[in-house]
Design a protein around this motif. Structure first.
Motif, PDB file in Angstrom:
ATOM      1  N   VAL A  37     -73.912  26.641 -50.506  1.00  0.00           N
ATOM      2  CA  VAL A  37     -74.181  27.703 -51.487  1.00  0.00           C
ATOM      3  C   VAL A  37     -75.159  28.698 -50.881  1.00  0.00           C
ATOM      4  O   VAL A  37     -75.855  28.399 -49.919  1.00  0.00           O
ATOM      5  N   THR A  38     -75.196  29.870 -51.461  1.00  0.00           N
ATOM      6  CA  THR A  38     -76.121  30.889 -50.972  1.00  0.00           C
ATOM      7  C   THR A  38     -76.870  31.492 -52.143  1.00  0.00           C
ATOM      8  O   THR A  38     -76.285  31.749 -53.188  1.00  0.00           O
ATOM      9  N   MET A  39     -78.166  31.676 -51.964  1.00  0.00           N
ATOM     10  CA  MET A  39     -78.966  32.382 -52.967  1.00  0.00           C
ATOM     11  C   MET A  39     -78.715  33.873 -52.762  1.00  0.00           C
ATOM     12  O   MET A  39     -78.548  34.339 -51.639  1.00  0.00           O
ATOM     13  N   ARG A  40     -78.757  34.610 -53.854  1.00  0.00           N
ATOM     14  CA  ARG A  40     -78.651  36.054 -53.722  1.00  0.00           C
ATOM     15  C   ARG A  40     -79.903  36.550 -52.975  1.00  0.00           C
ATOM     16  O   ARG A  40     -81.002  36.084 -53.244  1.00  0.00           O
ATOM     17  N   PRO A  41     -79.757  37.470 -52.024  1.00  0.00           N
ATOM     18  CA  PRO A  41     -80.933  37.943 -51.298  1.00  0.00           C
ATOM     19  C   PRO A  41     -81.958  38.568 -52.249  1.00  0.00           C
ATOM     20  O   PRO A  41     -81.576  39.177 -53.246  1.00  0.00           O
ATOM     21  N   ARG A  54     -81.439  43.539 -51.426  1.00  0.00           N
ATOM     22  CA  ARG A  54     -80.090  43.755 -50.899  1.00  0.00           C
ATOM     23  C   ARG A  54     -80.072  44.985 -50.013  1.00  0.00           C
ATOM     24  O   ARG A  54     -81.001  45.776 -50.011  1.00  0.00           O
ATOM     25  N   GLY A  55     -79.010  45.144 -49.272  1.00  0.00           N
ATOM     26  CA  GLY A  55     -78.837  46.336 -48.459  1.00  0.00           C
ATOM     27  C   GLY A  55     -79.160  46.111 -46.991  1.00  0.00           C
ATOM     28  O   GLY A  55     -79.656  45.057 -46.602  1.00  0.00           O
ATOM     29  N   TRP A  63     -80.704  27.759 -56.214  1.00  0.00           N
ATOM     30  CA  TRP A  63     -79.418  28.425 -56.435  1.00  0.00           C
ATOM     31  C   TRP A  63     -78.909  28.160 -57.862  1.00  0.00           C
ATOM     32  O   TRP A  63     -78.442  29.061 -58.556  1.00  0.00           O
ATOM     33  N   SER A  92     -80.905  31.926 -48.827  1.00  0.00           N
ATOM     34  CA  SER A  92     -80.584  33.339 -49.033  1.00  0.00           C
ATOM     35  C   SER A  92     -80.246  34.027 -47.713  1.00  0.00           C
ATOM     36  O   SER A  92     -79.721  35.129 -47.706  1.00  0.00           O
ATOM     37  N   PHE A  93     -80.518  33.356 -46.600  1.00  0.00           N
ATOM     38  CA  PHE A  93     -80.257  33.973 -45.291  1.00  0.00           C
ATOM     39  C   PHE A  93     -78.906  33.518 -44.745  1.00  0.00           C
ATOM     40  O   PHE A  93     -77.983  34.321 -44.578  1.00  0.00           O
ATOM     41  N   LEU A  94     -78.778  32.214 -44.503  1.00  0.00           N
ATOM     42  CA  LEU A  94     -77.538  31.707 -43.903  1.00  0.00           C
ATOM     43  C   LEU A  94     -76.691  30.895 -44.875  1.00  0.00           C
ATOM     44  O   LEU A  94     -75.511  30.689 -44.657  1.00  0.00           O
ATOM     45  N   GLY A  95     -77.296  30.408 -45.962  1.00  0.00           N
ATOM     46  CA  GLY A  95     -76.582  29.519 -46.876  1.00  0.00           C
ATOM     47  C   GLY A  95     -76.851  28.069 -46.492  1.00  0.00           C
ATOM     48  O   GLY A  95     -77.068  27.759 -45.332  1.00  0.00           O
ATOM     49  N   VAL A  96     -76.846  27.181 -47.482  1.00  0.00           N
ATOM     50  CA  VAL A  96     -77.154  25.773 -47.238  1.00  0.00           C
ATOM     51  C   VAL A  96     -76.152  24.881 -47.964  1.00  0.00           C
ATOM     52  O   VAL A  96     -75.798  25.151 -49.115  1.00  0.00           O
TER      53      VAL A  96
END
Lengths: 291, 420
Positions: free
Chosen positions: A125-129, A132-133, A50, A214-218
């Motif tokens: 934090v979350t990675m950008r997927p 997207r969409g 991230w 990128s899915f649920l956040g960590v």
């Protein structure tokens, strides 16, 4: 409609659980190490990924690579700084090595968690997927990223299967899990096999950590939970059994998803834990376990 | 040693520097004995690894520096001693005891977590130590003071109670989402924690009065990481808006709400969204999220708001969380009380803090009295403290309520179909 939603969501989360658990069980099967810093290693991959994607400006693909690399390096560090010195120590009695490794990796995991919290705060934090969409699957709005995560997980698990069953190094790993002494007598270098298995483990944990981000956040608070979920999946499936872990990952993933949708999201982990208790009573070697 | 054979000159050479040193030492000792030169110590217990908790210690240090730059309190400097409770009640209690018994502080400011503040509260009573929480919200904190004033009077509640936070959000939703967007229904979605029990009770009471029928009330475990089933359930009920009560979680539900294109607006209290780092943590998925907060960058709630926010950003690189504003005010409130009391006697400080009428960064701060329901909590209402509502728009926190403080209007991203 809900049934389809459960099917899709359960599949994605189970695939991710499977990927995270497979490396964990592999290490136990081959080198007898229960690595309780597992969640910490996934955490490092997620947070560094991230950070590299955002603050270093490497973008989502660069961040993903850096994250996986960070997971791999942390796995090496775990092996060379924590696990190997304990295994080789003459001061620790042979029969107590495993409990020392268990305690050592547990403490190491806490150190990673606290260190990461100091560096990155305990905000998740979350990675950008990567993609997207959303797409519409028979009326269920599904993020494309969720589908991609399930695909990546299965491709990686498939590659791992090929590596273990179709290559010479893979077969030597398998042999090491069955009879390490015999392998040594045949002239194989066990420490090279252990290094290889830790490399595979680090890569898998790194990929799982980045995908989870990128899915649920960590967040740093999740480290213990990540270790616990991998641990219970592996115990359920049978310690050291890769196919058992895959099966158990899907049992746990779907049990959790069904509970969350049909009963109450708060009760999510309960039925899987009850099942775990039952398995420990009735079939202590796990669903597909050997020992 | 003095040698009897020494000449007077040598004796003088031996004696003079020692006499000077002795005199200097004596004068230092006597200076230390004069209370006027001793700093006034304030203990500050924060949570350094969380964004909101770290704002507490940073803002406290800023307040102390500002007070000292203006001559201190009755000629004495203010000294902030910080402690990290690692979001743990037992660590916080130990820090509190250490602050009182070893570091000899005159007052303690601590925590944004209700469970932590509630654990410190009885110790504040037992040790007769003035304590104020700048960020916890549970109504139980002031209820204890109300129910057993003699024992608990040393505790003050420096942020709005959950009941007032809920009321503020109901007022906001009535003024904007109901009036401008004709919303009629909502679902309450809260994490299961000490602060949300009274929050939800008030929501269920005041949302219908604000014109929003509550279709469902969902409480979930703060450990939840996958919010898909929750959003799925909410979407099936077709509310016009989701009213949140979240603080321990924030980034994860927001990102999943965005990634799954949940077509319903989120408003309410989302504490993580009050910090400026929230945009980065969610990769911009916060777009459109509405939350209540104490104050926001660029909005002059009082003449003190913008100078404080700007100075904080300049010094620390990010804007303060809601409890950064309140902590900054709380240090001043304690300092003023000590100044008026002319003493650090705890009972005198408490008596003076009760008389507080202080225009800080979040409004005019006064505390409810002994006979009020929320004894020692800050008063809520127009002209006092109301909080603000902000919406994330293009990476910026835009203030949208109250209208006289607003610097922008509500706009929703295209994926959000409701309310419209």
């Amino acid at each position: 409609m809900t049934a389809l939603q459960i099917l899709i969501d359960g599949f994605a989360i189970s695939a991710l659980y499977a990927l995270a658990a497979v490396g964990f069980t592999l290490i136990f099967g081959v080198s007898g190490v229960l690595n309780l810093s597992h969640g910490g290693i996934m955490l490092v991959a997620a947070l560094i990924g991230w950070w590299a994607a955002g603050d270093l400006g490497l973008g989502v693909y660069g961040g993903t690579l850096v994250g996986i690399l960070a997971g791999l390096l942390t796995a090496y560090l775990t092996y060379f700084v924590v696990v190997r010195p304990i295994q080789r120590s003459r001061k620790i009695p042979r029969e107590e090595t495993e409990i020392f490794v268990l305690t050592g990796t547990l403490l190491w995991g806490i150190m990673i968690q606290v260190g990461m919290a100091a560096l990155f705060s305990d905000n998740p934090v979350t990675m950008r997927p990567l993609i997207r969409g959303v797409v519409d699957i028979f009326g269920v709005r599904t993020p494309k990223n969720e589908i991609m995560i399930a695909v990546v997980c299965w491709v990686v698990i498939g590659l791992l299967w090929l590596l273990i069953n179709r290559t010479r190094v893979g077969k030597s790993m398998l042999a090491a899990s069955i009879n390490p002494r015999g392998l040594t007598l045949l002239g194989f270098d066990l420490s090279r096999i252990y290094f290889l298995v830790w490399s595979i483990y680090g890569t898998l944990a790194g990929i799982a950590g980045v995908l989870l981000a990128s899915f649920l956040g960590v967040g740093t608070a999740n480290a213990g939970q990540l270790t616990a979920s991998a641990f219970s999946i592996v115990v359920l499936g049978g310690l050291g059994s890769v196919s058992g872990s895959l099966l158990a990952a899907f049992v746990v993933g779907y049990l959790e998803t069904i509970t969350a949708y049909l009963l109450n999201p708060t009760l999510r982990p309960i039925p899987a834990l009850l099942l775990l208790v039952l398995v420990v009573y009735l079939r202590p070697q796990g669903l597909l376990g050997r020992r | 040693m003095i040698d009897s054979k020494q000449t007077p000159a040598r004796l003088a050479r031996w004696l003079v520097p020692r006499a000077v040193a002795l005199a200097a030492a004596l004068s230092l000792t006597s200076a230390a004995a004069i209370p006027a030169a001793e700093p006034i110590k304030i203990g500050v217990i924060g949570e350094e690894s969380s964004v909101a908790g770290a704002s507490i210690t940073k803002a406290a240090q800023m307040a102390a520096d500002d007070i000292n730059a203006h001559g201190g309190v009755n000629g004495r400097q203010v000294m902030v001693i910080t402690y990290d409770d690692h979001s743990s009640s037992s660590d916080a209690v130990r820090a509190f005891q250490r602050a009182v018994t070893e570091d000899k502080v005159s007052a303690v400011i601590g925590s944004y977590i209700s469970e932590v503040a509630l654990a410190i509260e009885p110790w504040s009573g037992r040790m007769h130590m003035p304590f104020i929480t700048p960020g916890a919200a549970s109504t139980d904190i002031s209820k204890h003071v109300h129910d057993d004033y003699a024992q608990y009077k040393y505790t003050f509640h420096g942020w709005l109670t959950s009941a007032f936070i809920a009321q503020s959000i109901c007022d906001f939703e009535h003024d904007t989402i109901v009036k401008d967007f004709h919303a009629k229904t909502t679902v309450v979605m809260s994490e299961d924690a000490a602060w949300t029990t009274p929050l939800d009770a008030q929501y269920l009471d005041c949302l219908p009065k604000a014109g929003l029928k509550v279709l469902d009330h969902i409480r979930f475990n703060p450990d939840t990481t996958d919010f898909t089933p929750i959003f799925n359930k909410i979407e099936g009920e077709h509310p016009d808006v989701i009213t949140t009560g979240i603080s321990h979680v924030g980034v994860q539900p927001t990102v999943q709400w965005h990634d799954q294109r949940v077509p319903i607006a989120m408003a309410g209290q989302s504490s993580q969204a009050t910090t400026s780092t929230f945009w980065k943590d969610t990769n911009g998925d916060a777009e459109g999220v509405i939350t209540a907060s104490a104050a926001a960058p660029g909005v002059a709630i009082t003449p003190g708001t913008i100078p404080f926010t700007d100075a904080y950003i300049k010094r620390f690189g990010s804007s303060p969380a809601y409890d950064g504003y309140t902590t900054y005010d709380d240090v001043h409130i304690i300092a003023d009380a000590i100044k008026r009391a002319g003493s650090t006697d705890p009972d005198k400080i408490v008596a003076e803090m009760e008389k507080t009428d202080y225009v800080g960064t979040i409004g005019k701060v006064q505390f409810y009295g002994q006979s009020d329901q929320y004894t020692h909590a800050i008063k809520y209402g127009p002209g006092l403290v109301t909080g603000v509502d902000i919406q994330w728009q293009n990476g910026k926190q835009v203030t949208i309520w109250p209208r006289d403080k607003a610097n922008g209007k509500i706009t929703f991203p295209a994926a959000i179909k409701s309310p419209h």
